[in-house]
Design a protein around this motif. Structure first.
Motif, mmCIF file in Angstrom:
data_model
loop_
_atom_site.group_PDB
_atom_site.id
_atom_site.type_symbol
_atom_site.label_atom_id
_atom_site.label_comp_id
_atom_site.label_asym_id
_atom_site.label_seq_id
_atom_site.Cartn_x
_atom_site.Cartn_y
_atom_site.Cartn_z
ATOM 1 N N ILE A 96 10.759 2.725 -0.037
ATOM 2 C CA ILE A 96 10.449 1.456 -0.394
ATOM 3 C C ILE A 96 9.610 0.452 0.734
ATOM 4 O O ILE A 96 9.070 0.005 0.203
ATOM 5 C CB ILE A 96 11.222 1.101 -0.950
ATOM 6 N N GLU A 97 9.651 0.589 1.665
ATOM 7 C CA GLU A 97 9.375 0.233 2.722
ATOM 8 C C GLU A 97 8.254 0.105 2.615
ATOM 9 O O GLU A 97 7.153 -0.702 3.167
ATOM 10 C CB GLU A 97 9.957 0.257 3.823
ATOM 11 N N ALA A 98 7.654 2.137 2.914
ATOM 12 C CA ALA A 98 6.034 1.753 2.767
ATOM 13 C C ALA A 98 4.718 1.477 1.734
ATOM 14 O O ALA A 98 4.096 0.452 1.325
ATOM 15 C CB ALA A 98 5.904 3.701 2.583
ATOM 16 N N LEU A 99 5.940 1.045 0.011
ATOM 17 C CA LEU A 99 5.506 0.632 -0.535
ATOM 18 C C LEU A 99 5.150 -0.740 -0.815
ATOM 19 O O LEU A 99 4.056 -1.485 -0.355
ATOM 20 C CB LEU A 99 6.800 0.826 -1.895
ATOM 21 N N ASN A 100 6.510 -1.982 0.136
ATOM 22 C CA ASN A 100 6.014 -2.704 0.145
ATOM 23 C C ASN A 100 4.861 -3.530 1.462
ATOM 24 O O ASN A 100 4.467 -4.390 1.288
ATOM 25 C CB ASN A 100 7.604 -3.975 0.743
ATOM 26 N N SER A 101 5.268 -2.105 2.298
ATOM 27 C CA SER A 101 4.262 -2.917 3.873
ATOM 28 C C SER A 101 3.006 -2.340 3.743
ATOM 29 O O SER A 101 1.417 -2.457 3.739
ATOM 30 C CB SER A 101 4.518 -1.601 4.406
#
Length: 155
Positions: A96-101
């Motif tokens: 999710i962190e990778a998607l958000n960034s």
């Protein structure tokens, strides 16, 4: 010297002692792979003019759709001249962190991290578009060969 002082000192020492563990947990949680050998068909066109699409998933059985799509070159075939790039994750929050960034463009992820990520971003940085495993993922086996957990232990 008050009784609270030794307790405060103990808490401080405990916090300092756990700091290295906490810092190691802050890792990205993904492993980019660059050994893909999927071939782009001659004369293939880029999808929407994109040079690449970055795809994230867990490298385990629960993400079989992504594993098979990558291994058999199905994503690359559909993407034409747009290159499929992959990143594997070991936990939902890191994906999710990778998607958000913006580090990945699309990913397979469980329902709880997906809903959390959607809620925390107010629906701005990711969109849930569908499920690839209705009702959860199941391990299906031949009952003549596997009759208990002992038969798959260590394999």
């Amino acid at each position: 010297m008050s009784a609270a002082r030794p307790l405060t000192t103990l808490r401080t020492l405990a916090a300092i002692a756990t700091l290295p563990l906490l810092l190691t947990a802050c890792g990205y949680g993904s492993e980019a792979k660059s050994d893909d050998t999927a071939k782009v068909a001659a004369g293939a066109k880029k999808i929407d003019g994109l040079d690449s699409v970055r795809i994230g998933y867990f490298g385990n059985l629960t993400h079989a759709t992504a594993l098979v799509g990558r291994e058999q070159g199905l994503f690359q075939k559909e993407l034409g001249a747009t290159k499929a790039e992959y990143a594997t994750f070991n936990a939902g929050p890191s994906e999710i962190e990778a998607l958000n960034s913006g580090s990945i463009d699309i990913g397979w992820i469980g329902p709880s991290p997906a809903i959390n990520g959607y809620t925390k971003s107010n629906g701005k940085s990711l969109r849930i578009i569908g499920g690839s495993a209705s009702g959860g993922v199941k391990l299906v086996v031949n009952p003549k060969k596997i009759t208990s957990l002992k038969d798959v232990k260590g394999k």
